[in-house]
Design an enzyme around this catalytic site. Structure first.
Site, mmCIF file in Angstrom:
data_model
loop_
_atom_site.group_PDB
_atom_site.id
_atom_site.type_symbol
_atom_site.label_atom_id
_atom_site.label_comp_id
_atom_site.label_asym_id
_atom_site.label_seq_id
_atom_site.Cartn_x
_atom_site.Cartn_y
_atom_site.Cartn_z
ATOM 1 N N MET A 1 0.835 -1.204 0.000
ATOM 2 C CA MET A 1 0.000 0.000 0.000
ATOM 3 C C MET A 1 0.872 1.257 0.000
ATOM 4 O O MET A 1 0.395 2.356 0.295
ATOM 5 C CB MET A 1 -0.941 -0.006 1.204
ATOM 6 C CG MET A 1 -1.901 -1.206 1.155
ATOM 7 S SD MET A 1 -3.376 -0.976 2.138
ATOM 8 C CE MET A 1 -2.671 -0.758 3.759
ATOM 9 N N HIS B 1 9.222 -3.382 3.476
ATOM 10 C CA HIS B 1 8.759 -3.601 2.100
ATOM 11 C C HIS B 1 9.950 -3.879 1.174
ATOM 12 O O HIS B 1 9.895 -4.770 0.316
ATOM 13 C CB HIS B 1 8.047 -2.357 1.557
ATOM 14 C CG HIS B 1 6.832 -1.942 2.313
ATOM 15 N ND1 HIS B 1 6.804 -0.815 3.097
ATOM 16 C CD2 HIS B 1 5.596 -2.481 2.385
ATOM 17 C CE1 HIS B 1 5.592 -0.671 3.615
ATOM 18 N NE2 HIS B 1 4.833 -1.673 3.206
HETATM 19 P P1 AMP Z 1 1.426 -2.943 3.452
HETATM 20 O O1 AMP Z 1 1.955 -1.886 2.565
HETATM 21 O O2 AMP Z 1 1.368 -2.562 4.891
HETATM 22 O O3 AMP Z 1 0.139 -3.555 2.932
HETATM 23 O O4 AMP Z 1 2.479 -4.115 3.399
HETATM 24 C C1 AMP Z 1 2.863 -4.706 2.176
HETATM 25 C C2 AMP Z 1 3.638 -5.952 2.443
HETATM 26 O O5 AMP Z 1 4.804 -5.627 3.187
HETATM 27 C C3 AMP Z 1 2.857 -6.980 3.270
HETATM 28 O O6 AMP Z 1 3.130 -8.279 2.762
HETATM 29 C C4 AMP Z 1 3.440 -6.803 4.649
HETATM 30 O O7 AMP Z 1 3.376 -7.972 5.447
HETATM 31 C C5 AMP Z 1 4.882 -6.479 4.300
HETATM 32 N N1 AMP Z 1 5.521 -5.797 5.430
HETATM 33 C C6 AMP Z 1 5.136 -4.643 6.029
HETATM 34 N N2 AMP Z 1 5.942 -4.358 7.063
HETATM 35 C C7 AMP Z 1 6.855 -5.359 7.126
HETATM 36 C C8 AMP Z 1 7.946 -5.657 7.990
HETATM 37 N N3 AMP Z 1 8.272 -4.866 9.017
HETATM 38 N N4 AMP Z 1 8.666 -6.786 7.760
HETATM 39 C C9 AMP Z 1 8.341 -7.622 6.734
HETATM 40 N N5 AMP Z 1 7.313 -7.393 5.894
HETATM 41 C C10 AMP Z 1 6.581 -6.286 6.087
#
Ligand code: AMP
Length: 281
Positions: free
Chosen positions: A30, A37
């Site tokens: 997102m 990320h």
């Molecule tokens: P989001 O933008 O929050 O929807 O996250 C996108 C992807 O990044 C998802 O698969 C999350 O699980 C992953 N993600 C976000 N924060 C972390 C983190 N600290 N460590 C590993 N993966 C992450």
């Protein structure tokens, strides 16, 4: 690196890769990207010929009182970060591009494992995730898709959906990236006041202490109660503290590998974290 904002544009950009049977790796996000990320993208870069990252704040996975409108949108900054880690294509569609003008009548609902943990407080959230991930999978048609273990329940839901519906995609879970003080990186950490940011690493500390206690033979229920008490004493409003099997089945005691889950609020900011504790090592 290219940025595509339409489904047609993305298909055109990917057509030669598809024709020459290059492997496509996909990282859905997102946006408002951080090292968590970027580590997903680095993993994709290692094993795939072409790496696609989507940046889309998905309205249908936010509840009515959640932060959809205020969710940080930082495309330019994200593009610079992605260029540095070897992303090939950013897919950044509008809401209209993704959902069109006509009413959507289809939903995707993964049962049982979405009922509790984050599912209990966020009704409809995982349906919204399942729909958007399915749409993105159909648009990108990747060979591999990368998700963070930070959102452990989401990763389990996607794996279940891919298995149940025979989606021809290998889902890869990537370990949590943390700040030096242990706080799991999250776009929502930016909402924390300075004081709350200083308190936030207590979640990981409590999880690590719980791991030690479990390995020292303390009862699982006592260990979970201790995490809750610790965090409450430090000013968190605890939403849940739970233990599950790696496939999210309930567990009564530490007689197998478990995953410890915490969701807790500091002020208005809801933080989640988890820790896998192996029974053998
Ligand atoms: P989001 O933008 O929050 O929807 O996250 C996108 C992807 O990044 C998802 O698969 C999350 O699980 C992953 N993600 C976000 N924060 C972390 C983190 N600290 N460590 C590993 N993966 C992450």
């Amino acid at each position: 690196m290219k940025t595509e904002t339409t489904i047609q544009g993305l298909s055109a950009s990917l057509s030669s890769a598809r024709q020459s049977r290059k492997t496509i790796g996909f990282v859905p996000t997102m946006g408002n990207l951080h090292q968590g990320h970027l580590n997903l993208v680095r993993e994709a870069r290692k094993i795939c010929d072409v790496v696609v990252v989507s940046i889309f704040v998905n309205p249908i996975q936010f509840g009515p009182n959640e932060d959809f409108d205020s969710y940080p949108r930082t495309l330019e900054q994200d593009s610079n970060l992605l260029a540095d880690v070897g992303c090939d294509i950013i897919f950044a569609p509008s809401v209209e591009q993704m959902y069109g003008k006509n009413k959507r009548l289809t939903t995707i609902s993964v049962s049982e494992i979405t009922n509790d943990l984050c599912g209990a407080q966020r009704p409809g959230h995982f349906d919204g995730v399942a729909v958007v991930v399915t749409k993105l999978f159909n648009i990108v048609q990747p060979n591999f898709a990368f998700f963070g273990q930070k959102d452990y329940q989401q990763l389990a839901v996607i794996k279940q959906m891919v298995q149940d519906l025979n989606m021809p995609i290998e889902v890869i879970g990537v370990p949590i990236t943390r700040a030096e003080d242990g706080l799991a990186l999250s776009s929502r950490n930016g909402y924390l006041s300075e004081e709350h940011r200083a308190t936030a690493p207590a979640i990981y500390k409590a999880l690590k202490a719980a791991e030690t206690d479990l390995k020292n033979g303390q009862a699982l229920t006592d260990v979970l109660a201790q995490i809750r008490a610790d965090l409450t004493a430090q000013g968190f409003e605890v939403d849940y503290v739970e233990a599950r099997s790696p496939m999210l089945q309930t567990v009564e005691q530490f007689d197998q590998d478990v995953v410890l889950f915490v969701a807790a609020k500091l002020g208005k900011t809801r933080l989640i974290d988890n820790l896998q504790v192996s029974h053998s090592a």
